[in-house]
Design a protein around this motif. Structure first.
Motif, PDB file in Angstrom:
ATOM      1  N   GLN A  68       0.780  -1.466  -0.365  1.00  0.00           N
ATOM      2  CA  GLN A  68      -0.003  -0.117  -0.105  1.00  0.00           C
ATOM      3  C   GLN A  68       1.189   1.440   0.055  1.00  0.00           C
ATOM      4  O   GLN A  68       1.886   1.587   0.866  1.00  0.00           O
ATOM      5  N   ASN A  69       0.687   2.482  -0.988  1.00  0.00           N
ATOM      6  CA  ASN A  69       1.373   3.529  -0.797  1.00  0.00           C
ATOM      7  C   ASN A  69       0.235   4.893  -1.440  1.00  0.00           C
ATOM      8  O   ASN A  69      -0.118   4.787  -2.575  1.00  0.00           O
ATOM      9  N   GLY A  70       0.254   4.974   0.240  1.00  0.00           N
ATOM     10  CA  GLY A  70      -0.796   6.250   0.035  1.00  0.00           C
ATOM     11  C   GLY A  70      -0.708   7.242  -0.373  1.00  0.00           C
ATOM     12  O   GLY A  70      -1.424   8.922   0.098  1.00  0.00           O
ATOM     13  N   ARG A  71       0.764   7.733  -1.107  1.00  0.00           N
ATOM     14  CA  ARG A  71       1.860   8.756  -1.496  1.00  0.00           C
ATOM     15  C   ARG A  71       1.308   8.615  -2.579  1.00  0.00           C
ATOM     16  O   ARG A  71       3.022   7.889  -2.651  1.00  0.00           O
ATOM     17  N   PRO A  72       1.454   8.814  -3.424  1.00  0.00           N
ATOM     18  CA  PRO A  72       1.772   8.949  -5.211  1.00  0.00           C
ATOM     19  C   PRO A  72       3.305   9.341  -5.217  1.00  0.00           C
ATOM     20  O   PRO A  72       4.072   8.917  -6.086  1.00  0.00           O
ATOM     21  N   HIS A  73       3.578  10.353  -3.743  1.00  0.00           N
ATOM     22  CA  HIS A  73       4.944  10.854  -4.587  1.00  0.00           C
ATOM     23  C   HIS A  73       6.321  10.672  -3.426  1.00  0.00           C
ATOM     24  O   HIS A  73       7.155  10.607  -3.408  1.00  0.00           O
ATOM     25  N   ALA A  74       5.571   9.556  -2.299  1.00  0.00           N
ATOM     26  CA  ALA A  74       6.686   8.575  -1.961  1.00  0.00           C
ATOM     27  C   ALA A  74       6.992   7.498  -2.891  1.00  0.00           C
ATOM     28  O   ALA A  74       6.571   6.854  -3.496  1.00  0.00           O
ATOM     29  N   LYS A  75       8.831   7.850  -1.874  1.00  0.00           N
ATOM     30  CA  LYS A  75       9.121   6.384  -2.807  1.00  0.00           C
ATOM     31  C   LYS A  75       9.617   5.012  -1.682  1.00  0.00           C
ATOM     32  O   LYS A  75       9.849   4.958  -1.105  1.00  0.00           O
ATOM     33  N   PRO A  99       1.277   5.948   8.502  1.00  0.00           N
ATOM     34  CA  PRO A  99      -0.555   6.235   8.093  1.00  0.00           C
ATOM     35  C   PRO A  99      -0.433   5.466   6.102  1.00  0.00           C
ATOM     36  O   PRO A  99      -1.855   5.025   5.873  1.00  0.00           O
ATOM     37  N   PHE A 100       0.430   5.503   5.968  1.00  0.00           N
ATOM     38  CA  PHE A 100       0.210   5.789   4.082  1.00  0.00           C
ATOM     39  C   PHE A 100       0.864   5.061   3.709  1.00  0.00           C
ATOM     40  O   PHE A 100       0.652   4.332   2.723  1.00  0.00           O
ATOM     41  N   SER A 101       1.592   3.560   4.327  1.00  0.00           N
ATOM     42  CA  SER A 101       2.048   2.476   3.566  1.00  0.00           C
ATOM     43  C   SER A 101       2.178   1.770   4.544  1.00  0.00           C
ATOM     44  O   SER A 101       2.339   0.902   5.958  1.00  0.00           O
ATOM     45  N   ASN A 102       1.934   0.179   3.891  1.00  0.00           N
ATOM     46  CA  ASN A 102       2.489  -1.149   4.318  1.00  0.00           C
ATOM     47  C   ASN A 102       3.985  -1.331   5.364  1.00  0.00           C
ATOM     48  O   ASN A 102       4.868  -0.341   4.463  1.00  0.00           O
ATOM     49  N   GLN A 103       4.734  -1.686   6.020  1.00  0.00           N
ATOM     50  CA  GLN A 103       5.305  -2.295   6.109  1.00  0.00           C
ATOM     51  C   GLN A 103       6.509  -3.682   6.424  1.00  0.00           C
ATOM     52  O   GLN A 103       5.246  -4.111   6.615  1.00  0.00           O
ATOM     53  N   THR A 104       6.629  -3.860   5.539  1.00  0.00           N
ATOM     54  CA  THR A 104       6.969  -5.854   5.960  1.00  0.00           C
ATOM     55  C   THR A 104       9.059  -5.463   6.184  1.00  0.00           C
ATOM     56  O   THR A 104       9.464  -4.754   6.006  1.00  0.00           O
ATOM     57  N   PHE A 105       8.981  -6.741   6.880  1.00  0.00           N
ATOM     58  CA  PHE A 105      10.170  -7.141   7.311  1.00  0.00           C
ATOM     59  C   PHE A 105      10.383  -8.171   7.315  1.00  0.00           C
ATOM     60  O   PHE A 105       9.660  -9.916   7.474  1.00  0.00           O
ATOM     61  N   VAL A 106      11.770  -8.706   6.469  1.00  0.00           N
ATOM     62  CA  VAL A 106      12.089  -9.947   5.932  1.00  0.00           C
ATOM     63  C   VAL A 106      13.249 -10.495   6.905  1.00  0.00           C
ATOM     64  O   VAL A 106      14.453 -10.247   6.750  1.00  0.00           O
ATOM     65  N   PRO A 107      13.343 -11.479   7.892  1.00  0.00           N
ATOM     66  CA  PRO A 107      14.487 -11.500   8.717  1.00  0.00           C
ATOM     67  C   PRO A 107      15.690 -12.479   7.720  1.00  0.00           C
ATOM     68  O   PRO A 107      14.771 -13.355   7.117  1.00  0.00           O
ATOM     69  N   LEU A 108      16.888 -12.824   7.466  1.00  0.00           N
ATOM     70  CA  LEU A 108      18.014 -12.209   6.790  1.00  0.00           C
ATOM     71  C   LEU A 108      18.431 -13.797   7.525  1.00  0.00           C
ATOM     72  O   LEU A 108      19.298 -14.943   7.215  1.00  0.00           O
ATOM     73  N   ASN A 109      18.864 -13.903   8.618  1.00  0.00           N
ATOM     74  CA  ASN A 109      19.588 -15.164   9.095  1.00  0.00           C
ATOM     75  C   ASN A 109      18.634 -16.314  10.617  1.00  0.00           C
ATOM     76  O   ASN A 109      19.249 -16.216  11.126  1.00  0.00           O
ATOM     77  N   ARG A 166       9.870   0.029   3.052  1.00  0.00           N
ATOM     78  CA  ARG A 166       7.776   1.213   3.785  1.00  0.00           C
ATOM     79  C   ARG A 166       8.433   2.252   2.085  1.00  0.00           C
ATOM     80  O   ARG A 166       9.305   2.162   1.964  1.00  0.00           O
ATOM     81  N   TRP A 167       7.226   2.839   2.404  1.00  0.00           N
ATOM     82  CA  TRP A 167       7.201   4.127   1.039  1.00  0.00           C
ATOM     83  C   TRP A 167       6.889   4.831   2.277  1.00  0.00           C
ATOM     84  O   TRP A 167       6.422   5.218   2.386  1.00  0.00           O
ATOM     85  N   ASP A 168       7.986   6.009   1.798  1.00  0.00           N
ATOM     86  CA  ASP A 168       7.876   7.218   2.352  1.00  0.00           C
ATOM     87  C   ASP A 168       8.964   7.978   1.842  1.00  0.00           C
ATOM     88  O   ASP A 168       9.096   8.011   0.530  1.00  0.00           O
ATOM     89  N   ASP A 169       8.863   9.198   2.023  1.00  0.00           N
ATOM     90  CA  ASP A 169       9.291  10.776   1.392  1.00  0.00           C
ATOM     91  C   ASP A 169       9.828  11.377   2.493  1.00  0.00           C
ATOM     92  O   ASP A 169       9.429  12.819   2.018  1.00  0.00           O
ATOM     93  N   GLY A 170      10.212  11.039   3.328  1.00  0.00           N
ATOM     94  CA  GLY A 170      11.470  11.898   3.801  1.00  0.00           C
ATOM     95  C   GLY A 170      10.443  12.421   5.545  1.00  0.00           C
ATOM     96  O   GLY A 170      11.052  13.368   6.027  1.00  0.00           O
ATOM     97  N   GLY A 171       9.576  12.588   5.378  1.00  0.00           N
ATOM     98  CA  GLY A 171       8.292  13.762   6.230  1.00  0.00           C
ATOM     99  C   GLY A 171       8.025  12.588   7.737  1.00  0.00           C
ATOM    100  O   GLY A 171       7.938  12.042   8.089  1.00  0.00           O
ATOM    101  N   ALA A 172       7.424  13.736   8.014  1.00  0.00           N
ATOM    102  CA  ALA A 172       7.062  13.198   9.747  1.00  0.00           C
ATOM    103  C   ALA A 172       6.414  12.479   9.900  1.00  0.00           C
ATOM    104  O   ALA A 172       5.540  11.324  10.707  1.00  0.00           O
ATOM    105  N   GLN A 173       5.126  12.101   8.668  1.00  0.00           N
ATOM    106  CA  GLN A 173       3.806  11.214   9.010  1.00  0.00           C
ATOM    107  C   GLN A 173       4.302   9.741   7.974  1.00  0.00           C
ATOM    108  O   GLN A 173       3.676   9.392   7.881  1.00  0.00           O
TER     109      GLN A 173
END
Length: 184
Positions: A68-75, A99-109, A166-173
Motif C-alpha cells: 500500500q502506498n497512499g502518497r504518490p510522491h513517496a518512494k 498511516p500511508f504505507s504497509n511495512q514489511t520485515f523479512v528475516p535474513l539470518n 516501506r513507502w516513505d517521503d522523508g517527512g513526519a507522516q
C-alpha cells in the motif's frame, strides 16, 4: 472512566514525532504479562500478512501481501536492519504505525522475532489493552497493513538481521510513534 473512555488511572499513550527514525526503546502497555503465541497467517490476518514457505517444493506466490502506498510522491524504501536480541522479559514501551504505507520485515539470518500488534480506537489511537503478541520463526516474514499499530522490531534469540520495506517521503507522516506511559 476518563474523558477519553479509558478506565480511571490507566496511562494514556503520548504521541511522539518519529520522522522514520528507528526506535530504540521497548514498548509496554501495562503491568500485566501477555503470553506470546506462534505466528500464523490466520491469527495475524486482521493486521496484515504472515509469509512463510511451505517446504521443499519449489513455489512462487504472486501478490502474497498487500503493498500500500497512499502518497504518490513517496518512494520505495528498502532498509537493512540489525537488531540486538532482547535480554530477559520483553517490555513494549511504544507502538508505531505508518498511516500511508504497509511495512514489511523479512528475516535474513533465521532469528526468531517478536511481533506485537493492536487495533485502533475510533479516534485512531492504539487500543493497547488489546495488544496481541506473536513469536515469528526465523523463516517467517510479516507485512503490516498501512495504519496498523505495532511494536518496533525485537529479536529474541540472536542479533536479528532484517530487510524492511516501506513507502516513505522523508517527512513526519512516514511514521507515527506513541510512547506508552506504562510499558506492557
Amino acid at each position: 472512566m476518563s474523558p477519553k473512555g479509558r478506565p480511571e488511572g490507566e496511562s494514556t499513550p503520548k504521541r511522539v514525532s518519529a520522522e522514520g527514525s528507528p526506535v530504540s526503546e521497548h514498548v509496554h502497555a501495562g503491568p500485566q504479562a501477555i503470553a506470546a503465541r506462534p505466528l500464523t497467517a490466520e491469527a495475524f490476518a486482521p493486521y496484515g500478512q504472515g509469509l512463510q514457505g511451505t517446504g521443499p517444493v519449489t513455489e512462487r506466490k504472486e501478490f502474497a501481501s498487500r503493498m500500500q502506498n497512499g502518497r504518490p510522491h513517496a518512494k520505495p524504501n528498502m532498509t537493512y536492519m540489525k537488531v540486538l536480541p532482547a535480554n530477559g522479559r520483553v517490555l513494549v514501551r511504544a507502538v508505531e504505525r505508518h498511516p500511508f504505507s504497509n511495512q514489511t520485515f523479512v528475516p535474513l539470518n533465521g532469528t526468531r522475532h517478536l511481533v506485537a500488534v493492536c487495533p485502533s480506537a475510533p479516534d485512531g489511537s492504539p487500543v493497547v489493552e488489546r495488544l496481541e503478541v506473536f513469536v515469528a520463526s526465523g523463516s517467517q516474514a510479516v507485512n503490516y497493513d498501512a495504519n496498523v499499530w505495532h511494536a518496533p522490531r525485537t529479536a529474541l534469540s540472536a542479533p536479528g538481521e532484517f530487510v524492511m520495506f516501506r513507502w516513505d517521503d522523508g517527512g513526519a507522516q512516514d511514521t507515527e510513534l506513541m510512547a506508552l506511559a506504562t510499558p506492557i
